[in-house]
Design an enzyme around this catalytic site. Structure first.
Site, PDB file in Angstrom:
ATOM      1  N   TYR A   1      47.310  56.383  21.779  1.00 48.34           N
ATOM      2  CA  TYR A   1      48.407  55.682  22.465  1.00 48.34           C
ATOM      3  C   TYR A   1      48.085  55.515  23.957  1.00 48.34           C
ATOM      4  CZ  TYR A   1      53.343  54.943  23.846  1.00 48.34           C
ATOM      5  OH  TYR A   1      54.527  54.457  24.355  1.00 48.34           O
TER       6      TYR A   1
ATOM      7  N   LYS B   1      47.569  51.971  25.834  1.00 53.18           N
ATOM      8  CA  LYS B   1      48.412  51.577  26.962  1.00 53.18           C
ATOM      9  C   LYS B   1      47.574  51.324  28.216  1.00 53.18           C
ATOM     10  CE  LYS B   1      52.489  51.646  24.945  1.00 53.18           C
ATOM     11  NZ  LYS B   1      53.090  50.349  24.571  1.00 53.18           N
TER      12      LYS B   1
HETATM   13  N1  LIG Z   1      61.025  54.808  24.488  1.00 52.37           N
HETATM   14  C1  LIG Z   1      60.267  55.209  25.495  1.00 52.37           C
HETATM   15  O1  LIG Z   1      60.595  56.144  26.264  1.00 52.37           O
HETATM   16  C2  LIG Z   1      58.961  54.521  25.759  1.00 52.37           C
HETATM   17  C3  LIG Z   1      58.128  55.026  26.756  1.00 52.37           C
HETATM   18  C4  LIG Z   1      56.954  54.370  27.048  1.00 52.37           C
HETATM   19  C5  LIG Z   1      56.610  53.229  26.344  1.00 52.37           C
HETATM   20  N2  LIG Z   1      57.410  52.776  25.355  1.00 52.37           N
HETATM   21  C6  LIG Z   1      56.996  51.578  24.641  1.00 52.37           C
HETATM   22  O2  LIG Z   1      58.088  50.702  24.476  1.00 52.37           O
HETATM   23  C7  LIG Z   1      57.913  49.909  23.309  1.00 52.37           C
HETATM   24  C8  LIG Z   1      59.183  49.981  22.453  1.00 52.37           C
HETATM   25  O3  LIG Z   1      59.382  51.316  22.075  1.00 52.37           O
HETATM   26  P1  LIG Z   1      60.784  51.886  21.560  1.00 52.37           P
HETATM   27  O4  LIG Z   1      60.960  53.177  22.225  1.00 52.37           O
HETATM   28  O5  LIG Z   1      61.825  50.852  21.663  1.00 52.37           O
HETATM   29  O6  LIG Z   1      60.401  52.181  20.031  1.00 52.37           O
HETATM   30  P2  LIG Z   1      61.142  51.870  18.653  1.00 52.37           P
HETATM   31  O7  LIG Z   1      60.400  52.618  17.626  1.00 52.37           O
HETATM   32  O8  LIG Z   1      62.609  52.085  18.806  1.00 52.37           O
HETATM   33  O9  LIG Z   1      60.911  50.301  18.466  1.00 52.37           O
HETATM   34  C9  LIG Z   1      59.659  49.761  18.165  1.00 52.37           C
HETATM   35  C10 LIG Z   1      59.868  48.523  17.333  1.00 52.37           C
HETATM   36  O10 LIG Z   1      58.589  47.913  17.096  1.00 52.37           O
HETATM   37  C11 LIG Z   1      58.551  47.476  15.745  1.00 52.37           C
HETATM   38  N3  LIG Z   1      57.161  47.391  15.295  1.00 52.37           N
HETATM   39  C12 LIG Z   1      56.316  48.418  15.021  1.00 52.37           C
HETATM   40  N4  LIG Z   1      55.130  47.952  14.602  1.00 52.37           N
HETATM   41  C13 LIG Z   1      55.220  46.595  14.625  1.00 52.37           C
HETATM   42  C14 LIG Z   1      54.315  45.558  14.299  1.00 52.37           C
HETATM   43  N5  LIG Z   1      53.068  45.825  13.910  1.00 52.37           N
HETATM   44  N6  LIG Z   1      54.738  44.272  14.445  1.00 52.37           N
HETATM   45  C15 LIG Z   1      56.005  43.998  14.852  1.00 52.37           C
HETATM   46  N7  LIG Z   1      56.905  44.952  15.159  1.00 52.37           N
HETATM   47  C16 LIG Z   1      56.514  46.237  15.051  1.00 52.37           C
HETATM   48  C17 LIG Z   1      59.338  48.538  14.979  1.00 52.37           C
HETATM   49  O11 LIG Z   1      59.763  48.049  13.701  1.00 52.37           O
HETATM   50  C18 LIG Z   1      60.469  48.819  15.952  1.00 52.37           C
HETATM   51  O12 LIG Z   1      61.583  47.977  15.714  1.00 52.37           O
HETATM   52  C19 LIG Z   1      56.677  50.453  22.612  1.00 52.37           C
HETATM   53  O13 LIG Z   1      55.551  49.655  22.957  1.00 52.37           O
HETATM   54  C20 LIG Z   1      56.526  51.833  23.218  1.00 52.37           C
HETATM   55  O14 LIG Z   1      55.197  52.299  23.166  1.00 52.37           O
HETATM   56  C21 LIG Z   1      58.569  53.394  25.031  1.00 52.37           C
END
Ligand SMILES: NC(=O)c1ccc[n+]([C@@H]2O[C@H](COP(=O)([O-])OP(=O)(O)OC[C@H]3O[C@@H](n4cnc5c(N)ncnc54)[C@H](O)[C@@H]3O)[C@@H](O)[C@H]2O)c1
Length: 301
Positions: free
Chosen positions: A168, A172
């Protein structure tokens, strides 16, 4: 997010594609873009979740279409950009957000765990960007003044190198470099590309941030979404090649890596003895964990 009233903050007549928008951050970002006036292509791997977000946008008076599919598939990514063109005649804003975790320490990780995370995050960002930028380049070549945006989702895991997430953190980091490369390559035809390191309580982070407190959640994804809507707006045309950290009421701008200390050989080339003299004494006097360490990362959480 309350709908902006000022023209330069509005997205009327523009269309946005948000990947992984069926829940979490992507859903909040899709709703914020729609509130600002954009028509939204809602992608998610989960078709039912994408349809639900479309219904939510429509119930608030906005316009959206669902475009389910796996962003790590090059032809799906091409189809997502085409869905914006077919539905709204154009694409203006690409928000790359879809993501998954397969957390494992580097000495235990499997090939599949590595490939899945690199595939969904890094390839999934590159694939949509490939077809979106080709669309904007063609419009620019046809004489149109393009004002387009790529908003990518990086993570503090890249900044701090979180130990249990080698796949990851590497994906990133790659997304950050992809953002800078896109900003440099496509600025001349109107594309602005920036990256976001968000924090939010979502399905992905339920084991990290735990249960939401009673009342307003300081780690709600709704706190991150306004920055995405702002970067997408005409007002943000001067912002490109930047990395932001965003959560709660804070937006922080990450600085570019800098040279901490320069060492020069006494002759035309280094000997190992000279290197030992220069680097050995420097690191002997310096805390090897100085700077961004995992400990500092978790202390911040
Ligand atoms: N939540 C946090 O604190 C946080 C921190 C840093 C980065 N992020 C990044 O933010 C983004 C969203 O994360 P989140 O926390 O909302 O997660 P989440 O799991 O709630 O949502 C992720 C969504 O992506 C969809 N998804 C997964 N694989 C996929 C694919 N191959 N094609 C299309 N859709 C796909 C899932 O079905 C889900 O709806 C991610 O890239 C994550 O790495 C989140």
């Amino acid at each position: 997010m309350t709908a902006p009233q000022t023209d330069r903050l509005r997205l009327d007549g523009r269309s946005a594609l948000v990947t992984g928008a069926g829940q979490g951050l992507g859903r909040a970002e899709a709703l914020a873009l729609a509130a600002a006036g954009a028509s939204v292509v809602v992608n998610d791997y989960d078709a039912g979740a994408a349809a639900q977000v479309v219904a939510e946008i429509e119930s608030r008076g906005g316009s959206a279409v669902a475009a389910p599919g796996d962003v790590s598939d090059w032809s799906v990514a091409e189809g997502l950009v085409q869905a914006a063109v077919d539905s709204y005649g154009r694409l203006d804003v690409l928000v790359n957000n879809a993501g998954v975790l397969r957390d494992r320490l580097i000495f235990n990780i499997s090939e599949q765990e590595w490939d899945t995370v690199i595939g969904v995050h890094l390839k999934g960002h590159a694939a949509t960007t490939r077809f979106a930028t080709a669309h904007w380049r063609a419009r620019s070549k046809a004489g149109e003044t393009v004002d387009a945006r790529v908003i990518n989702t990086s993570s503090e895991a890249f900044l701090f190198g979180s130990p249990g997430q080698p796949n990851y953190a590497a994906a990133k980091a790659g997304i950050t470099a992809l953002t800078l490369s896109t900003a440099h390559a496509c600025g001349r035809f109107g594309v602005r590309a920036n990256a976001l390191c968000p924090r939010a309580r979502t399905a992905m982070t339920e084991n990290v941030f735990g249960e939401a407190p009673e009342g307003a959640d300081p780690l709600s994804a709704d706190h991150v979404a306004p920055l995405v809507a702002y970067l997408a707006s005409p007002a943000a045309a001067a912002i490109t090649g930047q990395v932001f950290v965003a959560y709660g009421p804070m937006v922080a701008l990450a600085g570019a890596p800098t040279v901490e200390k320069r060492f020069d050989a006494s002759g035309p080339s280094w000997t190992l003895e000279d290197l030992d003299g220069a680097l050995g004494s420097y690191f002997a006097d310096r805390d090897p964990g100085a700077g961004f360490t995992a400990a500092e990362f978790y202390a911040l959480s």
